[in-house]
Design an enzyme around this catalytic site. Structure first.
Site, PDB file in Angstrom:
ATOM      1  N   HIS A   1       0.851  -1.196   0.000  1.00 53.03           N
ATOM      2  CA  HIS A   1       0.000   0.000   0.000  1.00 53.03           C
ATOM      3  C   HIS A   1       0.880   1.237   0.000  1.00 53.03           C
ATOM      4  O   HIS A   1       2.092   1.152   0.145  1.00 53.03           O
ATOM      5  CB  HIS A   1      -0.979  -0.017   1.183  1.00 53.03           C
ATOM      6  CG  HIS A   1      -0.351   0.064   2.545  1.00 53.03           C
ATOM      7  ND1 HIS A   1       0.606  -0.825   2.992  1.00 53.03           N
ATOM      8  CD2 HIS A   1      -0.554   0.947   3.572  1.00 53.03           C
ATOM      9  CE1 HIS A   1       0.939  -0.506   4.235  1.00 53.03           C
ATOM     10  NE2 HIS A   1       0.275   0.559   4.604  1.00 53.03           N
TER      11      HIS A   1
ATOM     12  N   HIS B   1       1.218   3.911   1.958  1.00 55.26           N
ATOM     13  CA  HIS B   1       1.675   4.665   3.126  1.00 55.26           C
ATOM     14  C   HIS B   1       3.193   4.802   3.024  1.00 55.26           C
ATOM     15  O   HIS B   1       3.884   3.860   2.619  1.00 55.26           O
ATOM     16  CB  HIS B   1       1.298   3.940   4.429  1.00 55.26           C
ATOM     17  CG  HIS B   1      -0.080   4.281   4.914  1.00 55.26           C
ATOM     18  ND1 HIS B   1      -0.816   3.438   5.701  1.00 55.26           N
ATOM     19  CD2 HIS B   1      -0.844   5.399   4.714  1.00 55.26           C
ATOM     20  CE1 HIS B   1      -1.994   4.018   5.970  1.00 55.26           C
ATOM     21  NE2 HIS B   1      -2.026   5.196   5.374  1.00 55.26           N
TER      22      HIS B   1
ATOM     23  N   ASP C   1       5.782   4.691   4.900  1.00 56.16           N
ATOM     24  CA  ASP C   1       6.766   3.759   5.480  1.00 56.16           C
ATOM     25  C   ASP C   1       6.912   2.468   4.667  1.00 56.16           C
ATOM     26  O   ASP C   1       7.767   1.641   4.961  1.00 56.16           O
ATOM     27  CB  ASP C   1       6.444   3.448   6.954  1.00 56.16           C
ATOM     28  CG  ASP C   1       5.047   2.899   7.179  1.00 56.16           C
ATOM     29  OD1 ASP C   1       4.142   3.236   6.397  1.00 56.16           O
ATOM     30  OD2 ASP C   1       4.869   2.124   8.141  1.00 56.16           O
ATOM     31  N   HIS C   2       6.099   2.341   3.621  1.00 58.58           N
ATOM     32  CA  HIS C   2       6.204   1.157   2.757  1.00 58.58           C
ATOM     33  C   HIS C   2       6.730   1.495   1.354  1.00 58.58           C
ATOM     34  O   HIS C   2       7.038   0.591   0.591  1.00 58.58           O
ATOM     35  CB  HIS C   2       4.843   0.465   2.627  1.00 58.58           C
ATOM     36  CG  HIS C   2       4.360  -0.094   3.935  1.00 58.58           C
ATOM     37  ND1 HIS C   2       4.373  -1.442   4.215  1.00 58.58           N
ATOM     38  CD2 HIS C   2       3.895   0.523   5.055  1.00 58.58           C
ATOM     39  CE1 HIS C   2       3.915  -1.636   5.445  1.00 58.58           C
ATOM     40  NE2 HIS C   2       3.620  -0.460   5.972  1.00 58.58           N
TER      41      HIS C   2
HETATM   42 ZN   LIG Z   1       2.842   0.285   7.803  1.00 62.51          ZN
HETATM   43 ZN   LIG Z   2      -0.156   1.488   6.575  1.00 59.19          ZN
END
Ligand SMILES: [Zn+2]
Ligand SMILES: [Zn+2]
Length: 296
Positions: free
Chosen positions: A60, A62, A64-65
């Site tokens: 996804h 977000h 941090d990914h």
């Molecule tokens: Zn995450």
């Molecule tokens: Zn997330």
């Protein structure tokens, strides 16, 4: 088959843990799953050349990914990267990558293609396939399974007994075709046996949902986010994450062989509470550390 954990922290990198990324290596494939900020440096520290990456799977969007993506793409563009990089993610990924690239000035571009995943089995290769299922997070998020295909092997002793010569006839048997030796028909099941392929499932950010169990069903290895221990179950629900206990429940219900917990909140100085919380419902648990390697 090997999994190398490159980032095991949730939200922000800490001194000990980087944000989400792992590399799955299988034959000539090197599949990067998520790409948090600093992933390419983590690869270097692990002694892995970024140019070995063949596919990138995005759970996804977000930060941090995915915040490591532009840097990694720039590096690959400036390197001798042969082949075409395939990037797979939830619907909207193509648009996300386009917008992201507009924000930077790249002098060299790596050859790549982005796929918005629309079906469960989104990649079908010669010896493995990849599956995706929708999870339940605050934005569109998917989990992945890597499934090695079963292999048909020849029982050499039996083959010798039946006088089957080495060579193309063996190949016929391995693809399930009957052969004729000295005028006698031999069925593949007389001289072959099946070696079951391994399955690795990655459950990214989500609350517990039926798809978690479906995706992880009978996996040899389940890698599952567990931001919190049960004491913060309310927080997990609010931010749409799993507790370690819930990750254990998924492992239990899906009949997986081994569970690796990852994506920990920085509030935990060590993983003892997390591990104990999951151990109440599932026994074979490891808490991931950055640069941990697991062979299957
Ligand atoms: Zn995450
Ligand atoms: Zn997330």
């Amino acid at each position: 088959m090997e999994v190398i954990f490159l980032g095991t922290s949730c939200m922000i990198p800490t001194k000990e843990r980087n944000t989400s990324a792992m590399l799955l290596t299988f034959n000539e494939e090197n599949i990067l799953i998520d790409c948090g900020e600093g992933t390419q440096r983590q690869l270097r520290i692990a002694g892995i050349k970024p140019t070995c990456i063949t596919k990138i799977l995005i759970s996804h969007w977000h930060g941090d990914h995915v915040l490591g993506l532009p840097g990694l793409l720039q590096t690959l563009g400036a390197s001798e990267y042969s082949g075409r990089l395939k990037i797979y993610g939830p619907q909207g990924s193509k648009e996300h990558v386009e917008k992201m690239l507009q924000a930077f000035v790249f002098s060299n571009k790596v050859d790549f293609e982005v796929f918005d995943i629309t079906k469960t089995r989104f990649f079908d290769g010669k010896d493995f396939y990849l599956e995706a299922m929708r999870l339940d997070h605050s934005i569109d998020c998917i989990g992945f399974s890597f499934v090695e295909k079963d292999r048909i092997r020849i029982n050499v002793k039996k083959a010798e007994k039946l006088g089957i010569p080495e060579g193309p006839l063996m190949g016929e048997l391995q693809v399930g075709k009957p052969i004729i030796v000295k005028g006698k028909k031999i069925m593949p099941e007389e001289v072959t046996y099946t070696v079951s392929g391994k399955k690795i499932t990655y459950i990214a950010d989500t609350v517990i949902t039926d798809n978690c169990m479906k995706l992880a069903e009978n996996a040899d290895l389940l890698i599952c986010e567990s931001v919190y221990a049960s004491e913060h179950e309310n927080k997990a629900e609010e931010y749409k994450h799993l507790t370690a206990r819930q990750a254990g429940m998924i492992a239990n219900q899906a009949n997986v062989k081994q569970l690796v917990l990852t994506h920990f909140s920085q509030r935990y100085k060590n993983t003892q509470d997390i591990e104990e919380d999951a151990r109440v419902v599932f026994d074979k648990i490891v808490c991931a550390e950055d640069f941990m390697r697991l062979k299957l």
